[in-house]
Write a protein that holds these residues in place. Structure first.
Motif, mmCIF file in Angstrom:
data_model
loop_
_atom_site.group_PDB
_atom_site.id
_atom_site.type_symbol
_atom_site.label_atom_id
_atom_site.label_comp_id
_atom_site.label_asym_id
_atom_site.label_seq_id
_atom_site.Cartn_x
_atom_site.Cartn_y
_atom_site.Cartn_z
ATOM 1 N N UNK A 1 41.107 19.527 5.106
ATOM 2 C CA UNK A 1 40.198 20.507 4.654
ATOM 3 C C UNK A 1 39.978 21.538 5.791
ATOM 4 N N UNK A 2 39.582 21.084 7.019
ATOM 5 C CA UNK A 2 39.469 21.928 8.078
ATOM 6 C C UNK A 2 40.692 22.826 8.589
ATOM 7 N N UNK B 1 51.812 30.122 5.496
ATOM 8 C CA UNK B 1 50.877 31.072 5.104
ATOM 9 C C UNK B 1 50.628 31.309 3.517
ATOM 10 N N UNK B 2 51.782 31.058 2.809
ATOM 11 C CA UNK B 2 51.691 31.111 1.397
ATOM 12 C C UNK B 2 50.706 29.829 0.668
ATOM 13 N N UNK B 3 50.575 28.875 1.626
ATOM 14 C CA UNK B 3 49.550 27.758 1.306
ATOM 15 C C UNK B 3 48.021 28.159 1.264
ATOM 16 N N UNK C 1 40.494 26.969 8.480
ATOM 17 C CA UNK C 1 40.965 27.665 9.450
ATOM 18 C C UNK C 1 42.004 28.671 8.996
ATOM 19 N N UNK C 2 43.051 28.276 8.113
ATOM 20 C CA UNK C 2 44.116 28.906 7.719
ATOM 21 C C UNK C 2 43.577 30.260 6.925
ATOM 22 N N UNK C 3 42.506 29.986 6.200
ATOM 23 C CA UNK C 3 42.142 30.955 5.437
ATOM 24 C C UNK C 3 41.219 32.024 6.047
ATOM 25 N N UNK D 1 48.351 31.999 16.000
ATOM 26 C CA UNK D 1 48.192 31.533 14.826
ATOM 27 C C UNK D 1 48.385 29.993 14.817
ATOM 28 N N UNK D 2 49.439 29.306 15.487
ATOM 29 C CA UNK D 2 49.517 27.907 15.451
ATOM 30 C C UNK D 2 48.615 27.226 16.164
#
Length: 312
Positions: free
Chosen positions: A240-241, A143-145, A245-247, A229-230
């Motif tokens: 990059x994808x 998450x912190x990334x 997706x994380x963002x 989430x996973x």
């Protein structure tokens, strides 16, 4: 393979496709939304006269139009009528079709047909999100990334730690004392837990459906926010994808929580399509600031369907 079989990967990825409604149980089968209606509308399920009835037994054809006929064990009260209206609206797009039989459909492929390729992708995704040593720590570190504003990241971190002041958490701290006070402000059907509000509530379920349409992702969703989430970020085969997706996931959680607070404290209403449009626009601005993906894209292209495909 054995670890994946220990979960509900298969049941999560099948759904009843309504034909004449004679072989699909109205309350028990998954045919409208991502969960059976007994879970989506538990209070109405308790009021139903026949909990084993099929979809076809809960309505009839009148002059070529399907009319729902709900059967309750007592007269519906004024406070419950809104739930009935929500149920009617929720299933309005899934009316029976008299000239075909009910059947199962495979959610992991766009044509609804089972294939070994789609099964392999699902098993691989599930194997990445099944519990393992330090799994929670891995998620929290990831998450912190995220290339997102700190306030959005912090809200998502608190959500994954189950530390947001949901009604369930406030009840556990004895701040809220009555059952009515802990109901979800969006559906008013279940207690507002982290898992319910962000994943299982019919309102947020619609958001995830619209979001997956935008991204071109076809799959069922796990019913726990950690596994969701996973799985969500596992669709990124390239860095990059995955970053994007994380963002998107972080942004979605943050905006959901904002909308929840606006609804609970200010009475502001919102709908899933406008919600997803807000996510698209906000992520586009974040990409300009944080360079989540290097490929420059104008707003119209960014907001178009099958968005991820444009980046592959």
């Amino acid at each position: 393979m054995g670890r994946a079989n220990s979960g509900r990967w298969f049941m999560d990825n099948i759904r009843r496709r309504i034909g004449n409604g004679s072989q699909t149980k109205f309350w028990e089968h998954k045919w409208a939304g991502s969960t059976p209606l007994r879970m989506t509308f538990p209070r109405l399920f308790q009021l139903a006269t026949d909990k084993e009835a099929t979809v076809g037994e809960w309505g009839k054809w009148v002059d070529g139009e399907w009319i729902w006929e709900f059967k309750w064990r007592r007269e519906i009260r004024a406070s419950e009528q809104e739930m009935v209206d929500r149920l009617t609206n929720f299933i309005s797009q899934c009316v029976p079709c008299a000239d075909r039989e009910d059947c199962w459909t495979w959610l992991a492929s766009s044509d609804g047909k089972f294939s070994t390729k789609s099964t392999y992708s699902i098993l691989k995704a599930y194997s990445n999100v099944l519990p393992r040593p330090n799994a929670d720590a891995d998620f929290l570190n990831l998450i912190w990334k995220a290339k997102t504003p700190h306030k959005a990241t912090m809200t998502t971190w608190r959500m994954l730690k189950n530390r947001l002041p949901t009604c369930e958490n406030l009840r556990k701290r004895k701040i809220l004392m009555t059952d009515e006070a802990t109901k979800c402000c969006e559906c008013d059907m279940q207690e507002e837990s982290t898992n319910h509000f962000f994943l299982l509530c019919p309102k947020t379920d619609e958001v995830w459906n619209e979001l997956q349409k935008w991204l071109g992702i076809v799959t069922a969703r796990p019913n726990h926010f950690g596994k969701h989430f996973g799985m969500f970020i596992s669709f990124g085969k390239e860095k990059k994808i995955r970053n994007l997706l994380l963002a998107i996931w972080v942004g979605c959680i943050w905006i959901m929580w904002k909308k929840r607070n606006e609804r609970r404290f200010d009475g502001k209403l919102w709908d899933s399509k406008n919600f997803v449009l807000e996510i698209k626009i906000r992520l586009w601005f974040w990409n300009m600031i944080f360079e989540i993906v290097e490929d420059a894209m104008d707003l119209d292209a960014w907001c178009s369907n099958d968005f991820i495909c444009k980046l592959l």
